[in-house]
Design a protein around this motif. Structure first.
Motif, PDB file in Angstrom:
ATOM      1  N   VAL A  34       2.272  -0.238  12.528  1.00  0.00           N
ATOM      2  CA  VAL A  34       1.113   0.218  11.933  1.00  0.00           C
ATOM      3  C   VAL A  34       0.733  -0.700  10.901  1.00  0.00           C
ATOM      4  CG1 VAL A  34       1.954   2.603  11.975  1.00  0.00           C
ATOM      5  CG2 VAL A  34       2.319   1.387  10.229  1.00  0.00           C
ATOM      6  N   GLU A  35      -0.643  -0.537  10.263  1.00  0.00           N
ATOM      7  CA  GLU A  35      -0.916  -1.186   9.148  1.00  0.00           C
ATOM      8  C   GLU A  35      -0.478  -0.542   7.750  1.00  0.00           C
ATOM      9  OE1 GLU A  35      -5.241  -3.275  10.426  1.00  0.00           O
ATOM     10  OE2 GLU A  35      -5.301  -0.997  10.484  1.00  0.00           O
ATOM     11  N   ILE A  36      -0.176  -1.259   6.818  1.00  0.00           N
ATOM     12  CA  ILE A  36       0.331  -0.635   5.680  1.00  0.00           C
ATOM     13  C   ILE A  36      -0.273  -1.719   4.620  1.00  0.00           C
ATOM     14  CG2 ILE A  36       2.286  -2.209   5.560  1.00  0.00           C
ATOM     15  CD1 ILE A  36       4.081   0.050   4.358  1.00  0.00           C
ATOM     16  N   ALA A  37      -0.634  -0.695   3.395  1.00  0.00           N
ATOM     17  CA  ALA A  37      -1.397  -1.391   2.303  1.00  0.00           C
ATOM     18  C   ALA A  37      -1.590  -0.142   1.132  1.00  0.00           C
ATOM     19  CB  ALA A  37      -2.736  -1.956   2.613  1.00  0.00           C
ATOM     20  N   ILE A  68       4.657   2.061  -3.462  1.00  0.00           N
ATOM     21  CA  ILE A  68       3.993   0.768  -3.357  1.00  0.00           C
ATOM     22  C   ILE A  68       4.661  -0.364  -3.619  1.00  0.00           C
ATOM     23  CG2 ILE A  68       2.564   1.005  -5.232  1.00  0.00           C
ATOM     24  CD1 ILE A  68       0.325  -0.046  -3.379  1.00  0.00           C
ATOM     25  N   ASP A  69       5.408  -0.496  -5.024  1.00  0.00           N
ATOM     26  CA  ASP A  69       6.293  -1.466  -5.435  1.00  0.00           C
ATOM     27  C   ASP A  69       7.518  -1.649  -4.934  1.00  0.00           C
ATOM     28  OD1 ASP A  69       4.281  -2.559  -7.298  1.00  0.00           O
ATOM     29  OD2 ASP A  69       4.560  -0.971  -8.634  1.00  0.00           O
ATOM     30  N   ASP A  70       8.012  -0.798  -3.960  1.00  0.00           N
ATOM     31  CA  ASP A  70       9.316  -0.953  -3.099  1.00  0.00           C
ATOM     32  C   ASP A  70       9.179  -2.377  -2.473  1.00  0.00           C
ATOM     33  OD1 ASP A  70      10.310   1.505  -4.074  1.00  0.00           O
ATOM     34  OD2 ASP A  70      10.022   2.421  -2.220  1.00  0.00           O
ATOM     35  N   PHE A  71       7.974  -3.049  -2.308  1.00  0.00           N
ATOM     36  CA  PHE A  71       7.970  -4.309  -1.336  1.00  0.00           C
ATOM     37  C   PHE A  71       7.547  -5.292  -2.048  1.00  0.00           C
ATOM     38  CE2 PHE A  71       7.201  -0.104   1.070  1.00  0.00           C
ATOM     39  CZ  PHE A  71       8.504  -0.445   2.108  1.00  0.00           C
ATOM     40  N   GLY A  72       7.425  -5.293  -3.482  1.00  0.00           N
ATOM     41  CA  GLY A  72       7.234  -6.432  -4.264  1.00  0.00           C
ATOM     42  C   GLY A  72       5.863  -5.948  -5.101  1.00  0.00           C
ATOM     43  N   ASP A  73       5.346  -6.927  -5.796  1.00  0.00           N
ATOM     44  CA  ASP A  73       4.371  -6.787  -6.668  1.00  0.00           C
ATOM     45  C   ASP A  73       2.989  -6.494  -5.829  1.00  0.00           C
ATOM     46  OD1 ASP A  73       2.246  -6.675  -8.730  1.00  0.00           O
ATOM     47  OD2 ASP A  73       2.432  -8.671  -8.766  1.00  0.00           O
ATOM     48  N   ALA A  74       2.379  -5.266  -6.002  1.00  0.00           N
ATOM     49  CA  ALA A  74       1.435  -4.714  -5.052  1.00  0.00           C
ATOM     50  C   ALA A  74       0.085  -5.620  -5.611  1.00  0.00           C
ATOM     51  CB  ALA A  74       1.072  -3.244  -5.336  1.00  0.00           C
ATOM     52  N   ALA A  76       0.086  -8.846  -6.092  1.00  0.00           N
ATOM     53  CA  ALA A  76       0.187 -10.313  -5.890  1.00  0.00           C
ATOM     54  C   ALA A  76      -0.779 -10.701  -4.659  1.00  0.00           C
ATOM     55  CB  ALA A  76       1.647 -10.465  -5.390  1.00  0.00           C
ATOM     56  N   ASP A  77      -1.086 -12.073  -4.507  1.00  0.00           N
ATOM     57  CA  ASP A  77      -1.990 -12.338  -3.632  1.00  0.00           C
ATOM     58  C   ASP A  77      -1.836 -11.883  -2.252  1.00  0.00           C
ATOM     59  OD1 ASP A  77      -3.343 -13.906  -5.633  1.00  0.00           O
ATOM     60  OD2 ASP A  77      -2.353 -15.749  -4.770  1.00  0.00           O
ATOM     61  N   ASP A  78      -0.500 -11.584  -1.952  1.00  0.00           N
ATOM     62  CA  ASP A  78       0.042 -10.949  -0.555  1.00  0.00           C
ATOM     63  C   ASP A  78       0.241  -9.377  -0.529  1.00  0.00           C
ATOM     64  OD1 ASP A  78       2.261 -11.425  -1.688  1.00  0.00           O
ATOM     65  OD2 ASP A  78       3.406 -12.193   0.076  1.00  0.00           O
ATOM     66  N   GLY A  79       0.185  -9.022  -1.802  1.00  0.00           N
ATOM     67  CA  GLY A  79       0.690  -7.462  -2.173  1.00  0.00           C
ATOM     68  C   GLY A  79      -0.373  -6.648  -1.545  1.00  0.00           C
ATOM     69  N   PHE A  80      -0.035  -5.352  -1.458  1.00  0.00           N
ATOM     70  CA  PHE A  80      -0.681  -4.301  -0.850  1.00  0.00           C
ATOM     71  C   PHE A  80      -1.840  -3.802  -1.286  1.00  0.00           C
ATOM     72  CE2 PHE A  80       3.663  -2.621   0.432  1.00  0.00           C
ATOM     73  CZ  PHE A  80       3.567  -3.215   2.077  1.00  0.00           C
ATOM     74  N   CYS A  81      -2.251  -4.298  -2.730  1.00  0.00           N
ATOM     75  CA  CYS A  81      -3.583  -4.052  -3.101  1.00  0.00           C
ATOM     76  C   CYS A  81      -4.587  -5.059  -2.748  1.00  0.00           C
ATOM     77  CB  CYS A  81      -3.440  -3.930  -4.691  1.00  0.00           C
ATOM     78  SG  CYS A  81      -2.760  -2.379  -5.131  1.00  0.00           S
ATOM     79  N   ASN A  82      -4.073  -6.288  -2.038  1.00  0.00           N
ATOM     80  CA  ASN A  82      -4.927  -7.615  -1.782  1.00  0.00           C
ATOM     81  C   ASN A  82      -4.866  -7.808  -0.250  1.00  0.00           C
ATOM     82  OD1 ASN A  82      -6.088  -8.016  -4.538  1.00  0.00           O
ATOM     83  ND2 ASN A  82      -3.845  -8.685  -4.945  1.00  0.00           N
ATOM     84  N   ALA A  83      -3.880  -7.219   0.467  1.00  0.00           N
ATOM     85  CA  ALA A  83      -3.738  -7.591   1.743  1.00  0.00           C
ATOM     86  C   ALA A  83      -3.144  -6.268   2.609  1.00  0.00           C
ATOM     87  CB  ALA A  83      -2.851  -8.539   1.869  1.00  0.00           C
ATOM     88  N   ILE A  84      -3.801  -6.075   3.789  1.00  0.00           N
ATOM     89  CA  ILE A  84      -3.191  -5.124   4.818  1.00  0.00           C
ATOM     90  C   ILE A  84      -2.181  -5.722   5.572  1.00  0.00           C
ATOM     91  CG2 ILE A  84      -3.717  -3.846   6.720  1.00  0.00           C
ATOM     92  CD1 ILE A  84      -6.586  -3.473   5.662  1.00  0.00           C
ATOM     93  N   LYS A 101      10.619   7.819   7.064  1.00  0.00           N
ATOM     94  CA  LYS A 101      12.226   7.940   7.230  1.00  0.00           C
ATOM     95  C   LYS A 101      12.530   6.406   7.178  1.00  0.00           C
ATOM     96  CE  LYS A 101      13.287  12.058  10.016  1.00  0.00           C
ATOM     97  NZ  LYS A 101      13.884  12.504  10.860  1.00  0.00           N
ATOM     98  N   SER A 102      11.861   5.541   7.522  1.00  0.00           N
ATOM     99  CA  SER A 102      12.032   4.194   7.494  1.00  0.00           C
ATOM    100  C   SER A 102      10.669   3.171   7.621  1.00  0.00           C
ATOM    101  CB  SER A 102      13.114   3.613   8.741  1.00  0.00           C
ATOM    102  OG  SER A 102      12.584   3.633   9.900  1.00  0.00           O
ATOM    103  N   VAL A 103      10.862   2.062   6.861  1.00  0.00           N
ATOM    104  CA  VAL A 103       9.462   1.375   6.690  1.00  0.00           C
ATOM    105  C   VAL A 103      10.174  -0.019   6.658  1.00  0.00           C
ATOM    106  CG1 VAL A 103       7.497   0.628   5.398  1.00  0.00           C
ATOM    107  CG2 VAL A 103       7.994   2.992   5.658  1.00  0.00           C
ATOM    108  N   GLN A 104       9.813  -0.834   7.710  1.00  0.00           N
ATOM    109  CA  GLN A 104      10.182  -2.201   8.025  1.00  0.00           C
ATOM    110  C   GLN A 104       9.054  -2.994   7.924  1.00  0.00           C
ATOM    111  OE1 GLN A 104      13.507  -2.683   8.031  1.00  0.00           O
ATOM    112  NE2 GLN A 104      12.967  -4.847   7.832  1.00  0.00           N
ATOM    113  N   LEU A 105       8.809  -3.813   7.099  1.00  0.00           N
ATOM    114  CA  LEU A 105       7.561  -4.828   7.112  1.00  0.00           C
ATOM    115  C   LEU A 105       7.858  -5.768   8.310  1.00  0.00           C
ATOM    116  CD1 LEU A 105       6.808  -5.873   3.319  1.00  0.00           C
ATOM    117  CD2 LEU A 105       5.324  -4.230   4.821  1.00  0.00           C
ATOM    118  N   VAL A 106       6.754  -6.142   8.925  1.00  0.00           N
ATOM    119  CA  VAL A 106       6.661  -7.018  10.047  1.00  0.00           C
ATOM    120  C   VAL A 106       6.317  -8.454   9.221  1.00  0.00           C
ATOM    121  CG1 VAL A 106       5.838  -7.879  11.914  1.00  0.00           C
ATOM    122  CG2 VAL A 106       6.237  -5.450  11.863  1.00  0.00           C
ATOM    123  N   GLU A 107       7.314  -9.333   9.445  1.00  0.00           N
ATOM    124  CA  GLU A 107       6.993 -10.639   8.692  1.00  0.00           C
ATOM    125  C   GLU A 107       5.922 -11.413   9.614  1.00  0.00           C
ATOM    126  OE1 GLU A 107       7.880 -11.605   5.725  1.00  0.00           O
ATOM    127  OE2 GLU A 107       9.052  -9.814   5.685  1.00  0.00           O
TER     128      GLU A 107
END
Length: 117
Positions: A34-37, A68-74, A76-84, A101-107
């Motif tokens: 899915v998309e996450i942001a 939202i901050d479980d994945f780093g600074d929201a 930041a340039d690639d953070g969820f407030c600036n990138a999908i 239940k689980s959320v795994q970012l796709v690199e």
């Protein structure tokens, strides 16, 4: 007047009873990409802050169970407030919210910028 009061009481009781008997509609999601942001910043969802959201089959849902901050600074340039970004998720959509239940970012593969001449 007594009949009206009794009618209103019975009507209110009927609506309350129906609401309790109706189970919450849910949809199970299993290892779906899915998309996450940020829901407010990137998906234009209503709200008063920055909250994690996923977009599943074109519909955005706020996420419960992760922040939202479980994945780093929201912010930041690639953070969820600036990138999908993309994520693989498992959970359930209940009452218009995604219960994670689980959320795994796709690199994503980073490519080198072409050198300027």
């Amino acid at each position: 007047m007594k009949k009206l009061s009794l009618y209103l009481l019975l009507t209110a009781f009927t609506f309350t009873a129906d609401a309790q008997d109706t189970p919450a509609k849910s949809t199970k999601i299993e290892k779906k990409q899915v998309e996450i942001a940020c829901g407010e910043c990137m998906f234009k969802m209503p709200g008063k802050g920055c909250d994690l959201a996923v977009r599943i089959d074109g519909t955005p849902y706020f996420v419960d169970g992760r922040k939202i901050d479980d994945f780093g600074d929201a912010h930041a340039d690639d953070g969820f407030c600036n990138a999908i970004r993309k994520a693989t998720v498992t959970g359930e959509i209940v009452d218009g919210r995604f219960k994670a239940k689980s959320v795994q970012l796709v690199e994503t593969k980073k490519t080198d910028k072409p050198k300027s001449k």
